[in-house]
Scaffold this active site. Structure first.
Site: not given
Ligand code: MV4
Length: 453
Positions: A158, A165, A200-203, A208, A275, A292
């Site tokens: 990131k 994104g 970051e580790k991928y979740i 959300h 978030e 905001r």
């Molecule tokens: C992530 C994730 C999975 N693992 N981080 C997308 C936008 C940004 N604000 C954070 N996002 C994500 N971060 C880790 N470590 C998956 C997303 C993500 C996502 C997050 C919230 C809402 C929609 C999303 C859609 C795709 C990926």
């Protein structure tokens, strides 16, 4: 209290703010571009000042013109709404120099939360759970790879300045790391002029979940429950709801406490959102803080009965939050569907045009936030969101049924919209069961060519 507020925005949020001001007895000044002469916000405000040509860079993003308008109209404060200048720290500083109150947090806070790796550090040192990952910013691919190899794949790369994104890449395996890192970093340099990255580790299949908070100048911080915003397409939220069907009362309490703690640790002021990602084992992790008011704020207003815009104005004027945490009672279930002038059959391409026929539904527990009217021409220069349909009912099933009935009654002729697409989501069995994650749209609408980022 402020005598007059300038609204540095357009569309439904400008209208929403004008209405709140009017109820509070505060005069309003709209600013509008040459394309928005006939816009609802221009017509509803007590005064309206043209600030330039249609492109937002020459109007709604033009800080000098907005400040000149504020001074000319003798307004005391500016409400930025969302998007445009709402998270621009330079603008906040300019407001301060002109002795105008910016309705929102300080420039310093916007900078500290806008820098995602710094926000991570702040939260981690405050004991807020963050996604496992890097503790220091990363600038070189090789340096990042060492950490990712130790962490184990998949990882998420990131951009520290990222959001929506941009500058973000999933990396499934070691061999692809350096390439993915460099692509994400280049994107960040192009978009934000910043090469600072974190890993970051991928979740997998996260939900959300974001908590609405309010913080005043006296150190009072309260939370107004969560919004589940998992239903998104290309980082554009489509449906938001509160409460989330994924949280137990116990987990909600824990996360709410953590959100308040996070805002306190940051020294936050005004309305904000904390978030989190929630993983499949119900572990939650802080990801970002939004400084905001958000598009989906009505969902929280419906379940809490708190007018978030009025609270923002009162807080900025130096008053305490109107309620204590113990006085907040969240009732029933609210859902918001965003209606966009776009064509799902053409890869969600924006479809501006003239609203030739319009019928807005109503009824008990139905709220429509919009700035369109019959005969209005949607200009092609701005966001394609034209209405937010929000419903409130006693529980999730009733709210889904009310939303289906409401969308069924809504008539928008002359422009192509995502109304039918929204209807399909509401009718989906997994959605109805609450089996949702941020992968819901790609998984259920694979035809959506649509699903590549
Ligand atoms: C992530 C994730 C999975 N693992 N981080 C997308 C936008 C940004 N604000 C954070 N996002 C994500 N971060 C880790 N470590 C998956 C997303 C993500 C996502 C997050 C919230 C809402 C929609 C999303 C859609 C795709 C990926």
């Amino acid at each position: 209290m402020f005598q007059k507020i300038l609204i540095a925005n357009r569309g439904e949020i400008a209208v929403r703010i004008i209405r709140a001001c009017r109820e509070m007895g505060i005069k309003t000044v709209a600013v509008y571009s040459e394309a928005d002469k006939e816009a609802l916000h221009t017509q509803l405000a007590d005064e309206a000042i043209c600030i330039g040509p249609a492109p937002s860079t020459e109007s709604y993003l033009n800080m000098e013109r907005i400040l000149s308008a504020t001074i000319a109209a003798k307004a005391d404060a500016i409400h930025p709404g969302f998007g445009f200048l709402s998270e621009n720290s330079k603008f906040v500083e300019m407001c301060q120099k002109c002795n105008i109150t910016f309705i929102g947090p300080s420039a310093d806070m916007i900078n500290r939360m806008g820098n995602k790796s710094e926000a991570r550090r702040t939260m981690r040192s405050a004991g807020v759970p963050v996604v496992p990952g890097t503790k220091e910013p990363v600038y070189e691919a090789e340096e990042g790879k060492k950490i990712a190899d130790e962490m184990g794949y998949p990882v998420m790369i990131k951009a520290s300045s990222g959001g929506g994104g941009k500058g973000m890449r999933i990396c499934e395996k070691e061999e692809l790391f350096c390439e993915n890192f460099r692509t994400a970093q280049m994107e960040s340099v192009r978009a934000f002029g910043d090469h600072t990255m974190y890993i970051e580790k991928y979740i997998v299949h996260p939900r959300h979940i974001e908590f609405q908070i309010l913080a005043d100048k006296f150190g009072n911080v309260i939370q107004l429950g969560e919004r589940d915003c998992s239903i998104q397409r290309h980082h554009q939220k489509l449906i938001e709801e509160s409460p989330s069907s994924s949280l137990t009362p116990q987990l909600r309490k824990e996360m709410g406490k953590m959100a308040v703690h996070a805002a306190k640790a940051a020294g936050y002021e005004n309305a904000g959102t904390v978030e989190f990602l929630l993983d499949q084992d119900d572990h939650f992790y802080f990801i970002e803080m939004n400084t905001r008011i958000q598009v989906e704020h009505p969902v929280t207003e419906m379940v809490s009965g708190i007018d978030l815009i009025k609270e923002q104005i009162m807080i900025a004027a130096g008053y305490p939050i109107s309620k204590k945490q113990e006085e907040i009672h969240l009732n029933g279930h609210a859902i918001e569907c965003r209606i966009n002038a776009e064509d799902p059959k053409r890869n969600f391409m924006p479809c501006p045009g003239v609203i030739e026929g319009l019928h807005l539904p109503g009824g008990f527990g139905v709220r429509i936030d919009t700035a369109v009217y019959g005969g209005y021409e949607i200009p092609p220069f701005y966001d394609s969101m034209i209405a937010k349909v929000i419903v409130h009912d006693k529980d999730r099933i009733s709210a889904i049924n009310k939303m289906r009935s409401t969308l069924g009654e809504l008539i928008l002729e002359g422009v192509v919209t995502n109304l039918d697409f929204q209807y399909e989501i509401l009718n989906n069995e997994d959605f109805q069961r609450g089996k949702i994650s941020t992968d819901f749209i790609p998984e259920h609408f694979p035809s959506d060519s649509l699903n590549r980022d």
